[in-house]
Design an enzyme around this catalytic site. Structure first.
Site, PDB file in Angstrom:
ATOM      1  CG  HIS A  37      -2.114  -0.864   1.109  1.00  0.00           C
ATOM      2  ND1 HIS A  37      -2.101  -2.187   1.474  1.00  0.00           N
ATOM      3  CD2 HIS A  37      -3.360  -0.599   0.634  1.00  0.00           C
ATOM      4  CE1 HIS A  37      -3.302  -2.712   1.247  1.00  0.00           C
ATOM      5  NE2 HIS A  37      -4.086  -1.771   0.725  1.00  0.00           N
ATOM      6  CE  LYS A  58      -4.048  -0.268   4.716  1.00  0.00           C
ATOM      7  NZ  LYS A  58      -5.367   0.307   4.978  1.00  0.00           N
TER       8      LYS A  58
HETATM    9  N1  NAP Z   1     -12.870  -0.485   3.200  1.00  0.00           N
HETATM   10  C1  NAP Z   1     -12.317  -0.045   2.060  1.00  0.00           C
HETATM   11  O1  NAP Z   1     -12.649  -0.489   0.941  1.00  0.00           O
HETATM   12  C2  NAP Z   1     -11.288   1.051   2.134  1.00  0.00           C
HETATM   13  C3  NAP Z   1     -10.699   1.584   0.977  1.00  0.00           C
HETATM   14  C4  NAP Z   1      -9.824   2.647   1.107  1.00  0.00           C
HETATM   15  C5  NAP Z   1      -9.529   3.175   2.360  1.00  0.00           C
HETATM   16  N2  NAP Z   1     -10.096   2.616   3.465  1.00  0.00           N
HETATM   17  C6  NAP Z   1      -9.887   3.153   4.818  1.00  0.00           C
HETATM   18  O2  NAP Z   1     -10.703   4.313   4.966  1.00  0.00           O
HETATM   19  C7  NAP Z   1     -10.114   5.202   5.920  1.00  0.00           C
HETATM   20  C8  NAP Z   1      -9.999   6.605   5.304  1.00  0.00           C
HETATM   21  O3  NAP Z   1      -9.141   6.552   4.182  1.00  0.00           O
HETATM   22  P1  NAP Z   1      -8.775   7.868   3.341  1.00  0.00           P
HETATM   23  O4  NAP Z   1      -7.777   7.430   2.336  1.00  0.00           O
HETATM   24  O5  NAP Z   1     -10.011   8.566   2.898  1.00  0.00           O
HETATM   25  O6  NAP Z   1      -8.048   8.734   4.497  1.00  0.00           O
HETATM   26  P2  NAP Z   1      -7.871  10.311   4.584  1.00  0.00           P
HETATM   27  O7  NAP Z   1      -7.618  10.892   3.244  1.00  0.00           O
HETATM   28  O8  NAP Z   1      -6.897  10.540   5.697  1.00  0.00           O
HETATM   29  O9  NAP Z   1      -9.331  10.821   5.031  1.00  0.00           O
HETATM   30  C9  NAP Z   1      -9.858  10.677   6.314  1.00  0.00           C
HETATM   31  C10 NAP Z   1     -10.638  11.956   6.579  1.00  0.00           C
HETATM   32  O10 NAP Z   1     -11.379  11.827   7.798  1.00  0.00           O
HETATM   33  C11 NAP Z   1     -11.167  12.999   8.573  1.00  0.00           C
HETATM   34  N3  NAP Z   1     -11.342  12.719   9.997  1.00  0.00           N
HETATM   35  C12 NAP Z   1     -10.440  12.339  10.918  1.00  0.00           C
HETATM   36  N4  NAP Z   1     -11.015  12.185  12.112  1.00  0.00           N
HETATM   37  C13 NAP Z   1     -12.327  12.464  11.956  1.00  0.00           C
HETATM   38  C14 NAP Z   1     -13.445  12.486  12.830  1.00  0.00           C
HETATM   39  N5  NAP Z   1     -13.350  12.172  14.114  1.00  0.00           N
HETATM   40  N6  NAP Z   1     -14.662  12.795  12.303  1.00  0.00           N
HETATM   41  C15 NAP Z   1     -14.796  13.120  11.012  1.00  0.00           C
HETATM   42  N7  NAP Z   1     -13.767  13.124  10.137  1.00  0.00           N
HETATM   43  C16 NAP Z   1     -12.548  12.809  10.605  1.00  0.00           C
HETATM   44  C17 NAP Z   1      -9.753  13.401   8.242  1.00  0.00           C
HETATM   45  O11 NAP Z   1      -9.524  14.746   8.560  1.00  0.00           O
HETATM   46  P3  NAP Z   1      -7.982  15.218   8.832  1.00  0.00           P
HETATM   47  O12 NAP Z   1      -7.220  14.881   7.603  1.00  0.00           O
HETATM   48  O13 NAP Z   1      -8.133  16.670   9.101  1.00  0.00           O
HETATM   49  O14 NAP Z   1      -7.519  14.399  10.031  1.00  0.00           O
HETATM   50  C18 NAP Z   1      -9.715  13.160   6.742  1.00  0.00           C
HETATM   51  O15 NAP Z   1     -10.258  14.220   5.993  1.00  0.00           O
HETATM   52  C19 NAP Z   1      -8.777   4.544   6.305  1.00  0.00           C
HETATM   53  O16 NAP Z   1      -8.961   3.788   7.485  1.00  0.00           O
HETATM   54  C20 NAP Z   1      -8.481   3.613   5.137  1.00  0.00           C
HETATM   55  O17 NAP Z   1      -7.647   2.515   5.486  1.00  0.00           O
HETATM   56  C21 NAP Z   1     -10.969   1.568   3.367  1.00  0.00           C
END
Ligand code: NAP
Length: 238
Positions: free
Chosen positions: A135, A139
């Site tokens: 990844h 991550k």
């Molecule tokens: N299940 C699946 O198919 C799949 C696929 C891809 C990713 N994921 C997972 O999904 C998650 C997010 O991935 P991403 O790539 O979108 O990450 P990301 O770009 O870091 O986005 C996460 C967002 O959530 C915000 N956030 C943090 N704490 C929060 C809270 N308490 N309430 C509301 N928003 C909050 C963050 O704000 P800040 O940046 O200001 O902290 C950021 O904007 C990760 O755990 C990743 O491993 C899962």
């Protein structure tokens, strides 16, 4: 459908794009900057909410959204130890919840292949099972939730393996998950069975985050009007 997004980072933004293409309306976007808008009143206007924040905030967000009575799709990884507790809460509160470690259609078919291969390989001790996941460097959790799902599917079917470990190991009872972090890499998972005479490998490679986002929106469409705990197997009829 009216959708609420909890987490508006890389995934949240692509989910919005796909949701609009599928003629849904995004009525609420919650991020770190507007947590005050994460209220029962706001959430109850949505047909479903989709949570993609991360390992540290997922549990609290999920608990809150379920107590507000909104059907919830969650894709945040790295909090699996509390998933069973949440599933019980969903039943107690008559909510609707769908968690997937990976929402892509391809990975969910890959999970079915993994189970089939694990069953076929179980009687063959000459083949050593192992998992590798690659990844991007941003991550936050390791190993990936998808790799853990793959490992658990193998552990359920192969009595020689007792646990997964996220490191190299000489113990035959350990199922190795090797995690690599490199850019750019939306996600590759490799399940390999090695023997002295040959190897068998199955590989899934994500080319972009769009596949995850599409699966999450399909899951929200599926969840509308339902009660209980569901998985992508239900959405995809696998
Ligand atoms: N299940 C699946 O198919 C799949 C696929 C891809 C990713 N994921 C997972 O999904 C998650 C997010 O991935 P991403 O790539 O979108 O990450 P990301 O770009 O870091 O986005 C996460 C967002 O959530 C915000 N956030 C943090 N704490 C929060 C809270 N308490 N309430 C509301 N928003 C909050 C963050 O704000 P800040 O940046 O200001 O902290 C950021 O904007 C990760 O755990 C990743 O491993 C899962």
């Amino acid at each position: 459908m009216k959708l609420a997004l909890i987490g508006y980072g890389k995934m949240g933004k692509i989910i919005e794009e796909i949701a609009l293409l599928r003629n849904h309306e995004v009525i609420l976007k919650i991020d770190i900057s507007n947590l005050g808008e994460f209220t029962k009143e706001n959430l109850s206007k949505a047909d479903a909410a989709i949570e993609f924040t991360g390992p540290h905030s997922a549990y609290e967000n999920v608990k809150k959204a379920i107590s507000y009575g909104v059907p919830l799709v969650c894709g945040s990884t790295g909090w699996l130890d509390r998933l069973d507790e949440i599933k019980k809460t969903v039943v107690q509160e008559n909510g609707a919840f769908l968690y997937a470690s990976n929402f892509s259609i391809g990975v969910n078919i890959f999970f079915e292949l993994n189970k089939k291969l694990a069953t076929l390989m179980a009687p063959h001790p000459d083949y050593e099972a192992g998992i590798r996941e690659i990844h991007h460097t941003q991550k936050k959790d390791s190993p990936s939730g998808t790799a853990i799902t793959l490992a658990e599917q193998i552990l359920e079917r192969n009595s020689r393996k007792k646990r997964w470990v996220n490191e190299n190991s000489d113990n035959v009872e350990d199922l190795e998950i090797i995690s690599e972090r490199t850019d750019p890499a939306p996600g590759t998972h490799i399940v390999k069975y090695s023997s002295t005479v040959d190897d068998i490998e199955i590989i899934h490679t994500a080319h972009s985050r769009k596949g995850f986002a599409l699966g999450a929106v399909m899951a929200a469409e599926f969840l509308k009007g339902k009660k209980g705990n569901y998985s992508m197997k239900d959405v995809l009829n696998l």
